[in-house]
Write a protein that holds these residues in place. Sequence first.
Motif, short mmCIF file in Angstrom:
data_model
loop_
_atom_site.label_atom_id
_atom_site.label_comp_id
_atom_site.label_asym_id
_atom_site.label_seq_id
_atom_site.Cartn_x
_atom_site.Cartn_y
_atom_site.Cartn_z
N PHE A 184 -11.77 -0.17 6.77
CA PHE A 184 -11.05 -0.92 5.71
C PHE A 184 -10.76 -2.30 6.30
O PHE A 184 -10.00 -2.41 7.26
CB PHE A 184 -9.76 -0.19 5.34
N HIS A 187 -6.48 -6.70 4.99
CA HIS A 187 -5.81 -6.80 3.68
C HIS A 187 -4.30 -6.69 3.85
O HIS A 187 -3.81 -6.34 4.92
CB HIS A 187 -6.29 -5.68 2.75
N ASP A 189 -0.98 -4.73 1.89
CA ASP A 189 -0.84 -3.65 0.93
C ASP A 189 -0.20 -4.18 -0.34
O ASP A 189 0.77 -4.95 -0.30
CB ASP A 189 -0.01 -2.49 1.52
N HIS A 256 -3.60 -6.23 7.86
CA HIS A 256 -4.03 -5.11 8.72
C HIS A 256 -5.43 -4.64 8.34
O HIS A 256 -5.89 -4.90 7.23
CB HIS A 256 -3.03 -3.96 8.65
N ASN A 474 -4.52 -2.71 -1.33
CA ASN A 474 -5.16 -1.41 -1.15
C ASN A 474 -5.47 -0.72 -2.46
O ASN A 474 -6.22 0.21 -2.52
CB ASN A 474 -4.34 -0.51 -0.22
#
Length: 505
Positions: A184, A187, A189, A256, A474
Amino acid sequence: MMPEREGLPQLTLNTLCTLPTTIMSSSDNDGATPTTASEPDHSDAIKELLQCVAESNEEVVSRNNCSGTYALSESTGGLAYRKAADSVNAGWLDFAKPVEEHELAELVKACDQATFGRGNEDVLDLSYRQAWKLDTSRFLAQFDVVKSGLLDVVHDELLPPDNTSLKIDAQLYKLNVYGPGSHFKSHLDTPRSDKMFGSLVIIFPTVHAGGDLTLRSQEGASWTFESSKLVASNTTDNAEAPRNLAWVAFYSDIEHEVSVVESGYRVSLTYNLYYAEDSAPTLPNLVMQSATPEEAKLRNSIKNLLASPFVLPSGGALGFGLSYKYPIGMSTDDVDFEPITGHLKGKDALVKRICDSFGLECHVRGLYDTSNYFEHESDSESEGDELLTNGAYLAEKTIYVGAPSSYEDDMVKALNRGGNLRILDPFMPLQPQIDRKPECDWWAKGPARPVAVLWATPANSLVAVPSPALAYGNEHDVGWYYADLVLVALVPPYEERLANVGNDA
Ligand SMILES: O=C(O)CCC(=O)C(=O)O
Ligand SMILES: [Fe+2]
């Protein structure tokens, strides 16, 4: 409905802290007129004091995460999941015991591909996020995040120490599985409420390599949570030994990413962390017992600033650009920034705590600037007796502007409301105040009060307007966006503040 805001120009405030050549003189000047070049110029001294606050603020390292492990027992490691959305057939895994790879492959078969939020939609883009997910309607985990005591640790580490009655409400969000090749990319959250402050991830003990979580702070420091290693210590050897899950909690506006899983399966539960509804406001004037040297230095630099007779002799405000972002409801109604004042994160909460201790009244505000929006000259008269003025404002609520044709009127009117502060020429922040003796009740009803603002730490930007192109989360949520905000600390006139500044509590 999402407000139409993309048309507003984004202004930079790089020059906001530029110091003027003419400034007010010391307290014997009543502040009504600028000094001339022949009078003493204290701008260098003030500049130095401000610089010192900005530098010591940068040196403060505040926690943006905490992590650990938790030993699973017979009754806390189980996971039941529905094999398909419309099926009553269920699968069962017990993470308190060794779990075979083929059992995890079965779990993957029950999952959907995980999407992520880009602007206003959820997208499936395997180059950005490759993972599987189950919604909460499809699984039941025995692990109880409240009973585990884990939230108490998060409370101690991430919530302000002066807000002991603030409670955490953890909402289970997704089960995710990252298999070989899953990842992932970077980004934030997606905010889901103005009460949401953090994210919690727990990783069940399964044999896997890779899939580490890296957090990157606003200051550019990065930290990696090697969950694969934390759970590995007891996934490979003794089958009878207690097995630990690994957990990490962090402010959700921290950038993250999850690195590529090289082998095996990484199974996680994610939670959104909220301030509980009944959270009480911050206790005023509570003094930190265990300030780090950097925190003490920051406190001292703010104290020195306030102790100077040359700094805002007749009062004004200190502005601090906040380090973290805060979720704001996307609404055509005005949204109040004030509740955020009691819910600041990390370093931002520290700055407020220090200002509180010097008796400064603090408020979170949005910085808006209309000075470059409109062609017409400032100080236009409109209905009633109100003087509507273009310029930079510290607003207590979001300003919603409707159709582009009415930006001008809507913005200027909304910004000139009582409760807002109009920054006295932001490009000359040290200019004397128009009001010689500011009344204490600066937030009373009436048109926006003009106030001299010194930027102790620069404002990052104007209040961030929602920008779909920038919003990576997310899973998308139209209701909220992250805003860059400022903390305004109202500074009483020199004589009045001295008692508090002298008080070294
Ligand atoms: O699994 C992790 O460590 C983090 C996952 C994540 O960032 C997310 O689901 O938003
Ligand atoms: Fe995330």
